[in-house]
Every structure is written in C-alpha cells, then in structure tokens.
Design a protein around this motif. Structure first.
Motif: not given
Ligand code: SF4
Length: 248
Positions: A20, A27, A30, A110-111
């Motif tokens: 990602c 994030c 993450c 988150k998209r």
């Molecule tokens: S928290 Fe979710 S959207 Fe953000 S970088 Fe990590 S996997 Fe991607």
C-alpha cells in the motif's frame, strides 16, 4: 493463503493484494508496512517486494476452498481501493465474495471516494460489510459520507487509531462503530473522553459500539504494553455487533 486473525472483531484474514501507500495520519505507524518488511525478511511468499503493492491472483480462490462459514477481514495488509488496483481486479475479488455466501467479508478502506465510485453502478454482495477508517476530523470524518453512498447491508466505521476528539458524527445509515487506540512502540495516545464522546453518540443514534483496545496507552494516560492496557472501558467490555450479524 488465508490466516487466522488476531484482530478482535474478525476470524481470518484474506489478502488478495498486499502492499500500500500512505494517505492520511492514521497510516503513520502502519502495521501492514512493519509486518510486510518482517515477512519479506522471513522469505514469506507474497512479500518478496515488501510493502510494494502487488496483486496476488493465486490467492483469489482461497475462500472458495473453505467450506466452514468464516468471517474474513479482507486486505489486512493492503487497501482494496488503492488507485493502483484495477477495477477489473476488484471485480474478481467481489466475484469470489458473491460465490461464497456462506462466508462474511469485512472490507475496510481509507480510499472511500474510490469505493463509492466503484459501487455507484454495481451492487454490493449481501455478505460484504463495507467500512471506512475514521482516525481524525480532517481525513477520517469526510469518509463517512462516501460510505453512506455504498449500498451495503452493513456499513461500519473503524475509528482506529483514534487520534483526536472527532466531534459530532452523523451516524445515519451506519450500523457498527469500532474504536481503538494505537499499538506499537510509536503509538500515539488516546484519551478516554474522545472514546466516550463516540460511545455516547452511538447510544443516541442506536449504532452498535465495539471497543477494541486501548493500545499502547492506558485509560490513565500511561504508556505500557498493549496487553496490560486491555479492552475495558468503565470497567467492562463493549462488544456489540451490528443487528444482522454472525457468530464469531
Ligand atoms: S494504514 Fe492502511 S491505507 Fe494506510 S498505508 Fe497502511 S494499509 Fe495502506
């Protein structure tokens, strides 16, 4: 490959994509990024490129092979609505979901804008619960309006890591809210008053509330290991599930 999950509100993870890129403050630390580099170092198949986005077609069939009804969290190591995942691939994922009505799938993104666009002309399979992350006011809260446009049987919010008081929430047509603090060595603190503000709004708007964890900081504002901070809020656990529900 699907994996038994340690996430409190699901059973198994299914990652038909991995990798990602960061889009918002939630994030910053993450978990998927940290895990991806660990798995790469261990030589785990699928993580040869670490946290770079990859479509793993060979994993698409996995839920079809599992007869036992299972709750899957889809893409714990990625974001299904990432810009670099073609619509045609997302369609393949939902085709598998549709063909396995004995399973339940929880899909969190988150998209949110892209998710709403994707479903503008497509139905959502009944066994897919669709959710958005809501970590703050600026990036998180606006995702709720996009989620409301998605014609899913269950719409949920993952308010984790909760980074500030997110203020007044319109929870119309939202069925489930999960709240949690951040874990890991760089965890940012969460205040009980922020959690309570959400819990009370869930009560008022009749939405199921699930308190997942304190994470790295306790209710007393002290940093310690996640397991010592636990899951209790006001001396009890909060494990509500949405009305049309499954047994975990
Ligand atoms: S928290 Fe979710 S959207 Fe953000 S970088 Fe990590 S996997 Fe991607």
């Amino acid at each position: 490959m699907t994996t038994t999950s340690r996430i409190e509100w699901t059973e198994q993870t299914w990652n038909p994509t991995v990798g990602c890129t960061k889009v918002s403050p939630g994030c910053k630390n993450c978990y998927a990024e940290v895990m991806s580099s660990r798995l790469r170092a261990m030589g785990t198949p699928g993580y040869e490129h670490g946290f770079e986005l990859r479509l793993l077609e060979q994993r698409l069939q996995d839920p079809l092979l599992r007869k036992k009804p299972t709750v899957y969290f889809v893409n714990s190591m990625s974001d299904l609505f990432h810009d670099d995942i073609p619509d045609a691939y997302i369609e393949k994922v939902f085709d598998v979901i549709e063909r396995t009505p004995h399973h339940t799938y929880q899909i969190l993104t988150k998209r949110a804008k892209r998710m709403a666009r994707f479903f503008a002309k497509r139905p959502v399979p009944k066994n897919a619960w669709m959710g958005v992350s809501v970590e703050d006011k600026r990036y998180g809260v606006p995702r709720i309006d996009f989620l409301r446009k998605v014609p899913a049987s269950i719409r949920f919010l993952s308010v984790e890591p909760l980074l500030e008081d997110v203020g007044a929430l319109d929870l119309a047509e939202i069925h489930w809210v999960i709240v949690g603090g951040e874990s890991g060595p760089k965890a940012r603190p969460m205040q009980q008053s922020w959690v309570d503000a959400i819990r009370i709004q869930c009560e008022e708007q009749k939405v199921a509330f699930f308190f997942k964890q304190w994470g790295g900081w306790g209710a007393d504002g002290v940093k310690r290991a996640k397991k010592h901070n636990g899951r209790e809020l006001h001396g009890r656990t909060w494990d509500e599930l949405p009305a049309q529900t499954v047994q975990f």
